[in-house]
Design an enzyme around this catalytic site. Structure first.
Site, PDB file in Angstrom:
ATOM      1  N   LYS A 295       0.758  -1.122   0.008  1.00 24.32           N
ATOM      2  CA  LYS A 295      -0.072  -0.047  -0.104  1.00 24.32           C
ATOM      3  C   LYS A 295       0.835   1.210  -0.010  1.00 24.32           C
ATOM      4  O   LYS A 295       2.022   1.059   0.419  1.00 24.32           O
ATOM      5  CB  LYS A 295      -0.824   0.060   1.353  1.00 24.32           C
ATOM      6  CG  LYS A 295      -1.869  -1.165   1.307  1.00 24.32           C
ATOM      7  CD  LYS A 295      -2.561  -0.923   2.768  1.00 24.32           C
ATOM      8  CE  LYS A 295      -3.930  -1.894   2.618  1.00 24.32           C
ATOM      9  NZ  LYS A 295      -4.936  -1.696   1.638  1.00 24.32           N
ATOM     10  N   ARG A 369     -10.648 -11.226   1.644  1.00 26.99           N
ATOM     11  CA  ARG A 369     -11.514 -12.455   0.790  1.00 26.99           C
ATOM     12  C   ARG A 369     -10.901 -13.885   1.246  1.00 26.99           C
ATOM     13  O   ARG A 369     -11.560 -14.845   1.145  1.00 26.99           O
ATOM     14  CB  ARG A 369     -11.868 -12.039  -0.279  1.00 26.99           C
ATOM     15  CG  ARG A 369     -10.579 -12.070  -1.446  1.00 26.99           C
ATOM     16  CD  ARG A 369     -10.706 -11.352  -2.574  1.00 26.99           C
ATOM     17  NE  ARG A 369     -10.995  -9.862  -2.493  1.00 26.99           N
ATOM     18  CZ  ARG A 369     -11.277  -8.923  -3.127  1.00 26.99           C
ATOM     19  NH1 ARG A 369     -11.557  -9.343  -4.463  1.00 26.99           N
ATOM     20  NH2 ARG A 369     -11.321  -7.655  -2.919  1.00 26.99           N
TER      21      ARG A 369
END
Length: 528
Positions: A295, A369
């Site tokens: 990130k 996920r």
């Protein structure tokens, strides 16, 4: 003791105290007098309220709050030194959420003015103008007070913590008619427990990554279970390896010192109406660097809030245990750290998940996920639930689509959407349904494996729900071409990325974690 927020004391009174400190009343937009049983208010108090209204200072605008000082020489017991008037907005828009927000304004005023003892007149409305009961109103007031009173000070200096402790100790007395006193007491207790669960979730969510990691989070869950009477079970990396949980193990592979954990809490009262539990699963990424798909440095520190889905599960489990709800509930926190190291998983890796589905890794920052997928597949097989809900700060795309005031919901069943939408309405939390089906599942098809974990920018939040649907029997809906053919399990995925934390002050939230979802989940379970 569990960290459940401010140590407020709540009382109920059917007449004024002989030595009160402050009084708060609520005012509807355009009203000529307070929304209260004026027979319970003293003459000097009513004059102070009238001054605020007649002068135009207090007009009943939602969340506005004003006060008037009473001349001590004119005080006759029982009267008040200071009177607050909190706006509720127009009568046609009165709701529990509006009352909760106005109560938050009262809590902040009490803190600002260092008021330690306040009486709040229970608002009353003309018959037919609202269906809110006295108990529901009291519950909303207490919820707003406790949520607005939350202040995360665990890492402040000792002097600041001492002062904060003094400030957090307040007494609020709800003034109501004798006929409604019992209902008000029940509303206060329910509101207190739910707000404590939400503040517990906010506290653990706010703890930094060097304090909360998967093993230490498991200890928090075990402490919770011990204190409120839940059953706790923790799967470590060796157990998950034997079970073939390739997703959560891959995400946690970059953090050898603090490996992943599958944390299970269960509320199984003898009074449960059904042997089949409700299953609630939360993403608990205790810190997310993005892994090799790293990130940007800007605001990466806010990735401590990537565990907020799991924190909502913690808050729910606190509340269902304390409320003694007659429903079996299993809560799972899928906990891992997503780090960069020579053992971290890579783009291009192919993972085999618990249910046998294979996943090509295209982005290591689409990690939530993966941990949820193993938790869903294993939890459904293990506990055979009647319905499943998972919560996750899953995608930035849902923030782009829906902003920061509502969560996205994707589901394989219309019924569970209606249930959760009704629960969210009672809780004052907002949901918006997004599609999930074969069109969305097509985004994540893989060449070398069954699916990819990220298919690019198009339909970004929908891809997250589509991915998870491969780990729920009938995940994309009954008869879906790519479902596993099993019996449909009602399932809903809540993407809470926009609402799990805030960078600005809201009516009863300060900057930081909100504990969003606890109230909705409690209402959903309570309705079962």
């Amino acid at each position: 003791m569990l960290p459940t927020g401010p140590s407020f004391t709540f009382k109920v009174a059917t007449k004024l105290s002989t030595q009160p400190a402050c009084l708060s009343v609520f005012l509807l937009d355009g009203a000529k007098g307070p929304a209260a049983d004026e027979a319970l208010l003293g003459d000097v108090t009513k004059k102070a309220i009238a001054r605020l209204i007649l002068s135009g200072v207090s007009r009943g605008k939602a969340r506005d709050i004003h006060f008037d000082l009473i001349d001590e020489t004119s005080r006759k017991n029982p009267e008040f030194r200071r009177v607050y008037v909190a706006g509720l907005g127009p009568v046609k828009k009165v709701s529990a959420e509006g009352i909760r927000q106005s109560a938050g304004a009262i809590a902040r005023a009490a803190k600002k003015h260092r008021v330690a003892d306040m009486t709040i007149a229970l608002p009353q409305f003309e018959r037919g103008s609202t269906d809110l009961t006295a108990g529901a109103i009291a519950e909303a007031i207490v919820g707003g007070l406790l949520l607005a009173g939350f202040d995360f000070t665990e890492y402040k200096g000792t002097a600041a913590k001492r002062d904060a402790g003094k400030e957090a100790s307040r007494t609020f007395t709800i003034l109501c008619s004798p006929e409604s006193a019992d209902a008000v007491k029940r509303g206060i207790e329910r509101g207190r427990i739910i707000a404590e669960g939400q503040n517990f979730a906010r506290t653990i969510a706010s703890r930094p990554g060097n304090v909360i990691n998967p093993p230490s989070l498991a200890k928090v869950a075990q402490d919770l279970a011990k204190e409120v009477g839940l059953t706790a079970r923790v799967l470590d990396e060796k157990q998950m390896q034997k079970l073939g949980m390739g997703g959560i193990l891959a995400v946690g592979a970059g953090s050898i010192v603090t490996p992943p954990r599958m944390i299970v809490l269960e509320h199984a009262p003898k009074s449960a109406k059904s042997g089949q539990p409700l299953l609630v699963i939360g993403k608990a990424i205790t810190f997310d660097t993005g892994g090799i798909s790293i990130k940007p440095a800007d605001k990466m520190g806010r990735m401590i809030f990537d565990k907020c889905g799991g924190m909502a599960v913690l808050g729910l489990m606190y509340a269902v245990a304390k409320l003694k709800l007659p429903v079996r509930v299993v809560g799972i926190l899928a906990a891992a750290e997503n780090h960069i190291s020579d053992t971290a998983y890579r783009p291009g890796d192919i993972l085999k998940m618990y249910n046998g589905v294979t996943v090509e890794v295209t982005n290591t920052d689409a990690e939530g996920r993966l941990v949820l997928a193993d938790a869903l597949a294993w939890g459904i097989e293990q506990y055979k639930p009647s319905a499943v809900v998972n919560l996750a700060t899953l995608t930035g795309g849902v923030v782009v689509a829906l902003g920061k005031t509502m969560a996205g919901i994707m589901a394989n069943d219309d019924g569970i959407v209606k249930e959760l939408d009704a629960a969210a309405g009672l809780a004052g939390e907002k949901l918006w349904r997004l599609p999930i089906g074969e069109d969305q599942r097509e985004y994540i098809k893989s060449e070398p494996a069954d699916i990819v974990n990220s298919g690019g920018r198009e339909g970004h939040p929908l891809q997250g729900g589509a991915f998870l649907s491969f780990f729920v029997p009938g995940g994309a809906g009954e008869g879906a071409a790519n479902s596993d053919g099993g019996k449909l399990v009602p399932w809903a995925h809540l993407d809470i990325a926009g609402v799990a934390d805030t960078e600005k002050d809201l009516p009863y939230y300060a900057k930081g974690a909100t504990g969003w979802g606890v109230r909705t989940l409690v209402e959903w379970v309570s309705a079962k």
